[in-house]
Design a protein around this motif. Structure first.
Motif, PDB file in Angstrom:
ATOM      1  N   LEU A  89      -1.111  41.428   3.640  1.00 37.31           N
ATOM      2  CA  LEU A  89      -0.704  40.611   2.508  1.00 37.31           C
ATOM      3  C   LEU A  89      -1.499  39.317   2.398  1.00 37.31           C
ATOM      4  O   LEU A  89      -1.757  38.647   3.395  1.00 37.31           O
ATOM      5  N   ALA A  90      -1.860  38.977   1.188  1.00 38.23           N
ATOM      6  CA  ALA A  90      -2.412  37.664   0.862  1.00 38.23           C
ATOM      7  C   ALA A  90      -1.393  36.984  -0.041  1.00 38.23           C
ATOM      8  O   ALA A  90      -0.679  37.645  -0.791  1.00 38.23           O
ATOM      9  N   ASP A  91      -1.315  35.666   0.044  1.00 38.52           N
ATOM     10  CA  ASP A  91      -0.319  34.894  -0.710  1.00 38.52           C
ATOM     11  C   ASP A  91      -1.041  33.990  -1.700  1.00 38.52           C
ATOM     12  O   ASP A  91      -1.647  32.999  -1.304  1.00 38.52           O
ATOM     13  N   ALA A 137       6.437  29.893  -6.289  1.00 39.41           N
ATOM     14  CA  ALA A 137       6.187  31.335  -6.336  1.00 39.41           C
ATOM     15  C   ALA A 137       5.100  31.745  -5.343  1.00 39.41           C
ATOM     16  O   ALA A 137       3.993  31.224  -5.372  1.00 39.41           O
ATOM     17  N   HIS A 138       5.450  32.686  -4.486  1.00 39.67           N
ATOM     18  CA  HIS A 138       4.500  33.291  -3.551  1.00 39.67           C
ATOM     19  C   HIS A 138       4.166  34.674  -4.109  1.00 39.67           C
ATOM     20  O   HIS A 138       4.966  35.600  -4.002  1.00 39.67           O
ATOM     21  N   HIS A 139       2.998  34.808  -4.704  1.00 40.27           N
ATOM     22  CA  HIS A 139       2.567  36.063  -5.324  1.00 40.27           C
ATOM     23  C   HIS A 139       1.812  36.872  -4.273  1.00 40.27           C
ATOM     24  O   HIS A 139       0.599  36.766  -4.142  1.00 40.27           O
ATOM     25  N   CYS A 142      -6.213  46.667  -1.691  1.00 41.10           N
ATOM     26  CA  CYS A 142      -6.294  47.279  -3.031  1.00 41.10           C
ATOM     27  C   CYS A 142      -5.978  46.304  -4.157  1.00 41.10           C
ATOM     28  O   CYS A 142      -6.218  46.613  -5.322  1.00 41.10           O
ATOM     29  N   GLY A 143      -5.412  45.137  -3.838  1.00 44.71           N
ATOM     30  CA  GLY A 143      -5.154  44.119  -4.848  1.00 44.71           C
ATOM     31  C   GLY A 143      -3.833  44.238  -5.592  1.00 44.71           C
ATOM     32  O   GLY A 143      -3.520  43.400  -6.428  1.00 44.71           O
ATOM     33  N   PHE A 172       5.441  42.814  -4.716  1.00 45.71           N
ATOM     34  CA  PHE A 172       6.583  41.907  -4.759  1.00 45.71           C
ATOM     35  C   PHE A 172       6.077  40.471  -4.715  1.00 45.71           C
ATOM     36  O   PHE A 172       4.919  40.202  -4.410  1.00 45.71           O
ATOM     37  N   GLU A 173       6.998  39.578  -5.022  1.00 44.02           N
ATOM     38  CA  GLU A 173       6.735  38.153  -4.846  1.00 44.02           C
ATOM     39  C   GLU A 173       8.020  37.496  -4.366  1.00 44.02           C
ATOM     40  O   GLU A 173       9.115  38.014  -4.584  1.00 44.02           O
TER      41      GLU A 173
END
Length: 135
Positions: free
Chosen positions: A58-60, A68-70, A76-77, A81-82
């Motif tokens: 995961l990247a944030d 908001a943490h997207h 794969c990009g 969820f967020e």
């Protein structure tokens, strides 16, 4: 009706499980990120969300909205969820689950789910945007 769904990003590196009631409503936002991603989400409490696999993938992305943490898969990009940390706005933290990433969703049930539109573009979250057709 509350159902437990599994879901993932496109490559399967990030795997989630969530207890979801689609009939309680879904949401679409007109902020620049959600519009570009075409996010259609359902809100769940932290106790109803489980990250089964892929935390290391995961990247944030924080963007302009500091609450908001997207999270998206760094392989794969896809953003399954967020997490929204909004104690000042809603009084609690919650997760937005991308309904397109859930496995086995009944299309008729999804189409019958109420949709609330949020005017995130103007930081007016309590209002419905004047244009929603593209969301």
């Amino acid at each position: 009706m509350l159902k437990t769904y599994t879901g993932s990003c496109h490559c399967g590196a990030v795997y989630i499980e969530a207890d979801v009631d689609l009939s309680a409503g879904t949401g679409k936002c007109n902020c620049t990120l959600c519009t570009k991603m075409r996010l259609w989400s359902v809100e769940v409490a932290p106790s109803a969300f489980r990250l089964i696999a892929g935390e290391e993938a995961l990247a944030d992305y924080r963007g302009r909205n500091p609450v908001a943490h997207h999270f998206f898969c760094s392989h794969c990009g896809v953003r399954p969820f967020e997490r929204i940390d909004a104690p000042n706005m809603t009084g609690h933290t919650y997760y937005n689950i991308n309904v397109a990433c859930l496995d086995g969703v009944d299309i008729d049930e999804l189409m019958a789910a109420p949709v609330t539109y949020f005017d995130g573009l103007h930081d007016d979250w309590g209002s419905t945007p004047s244009e929603v057709r593209h969301l």
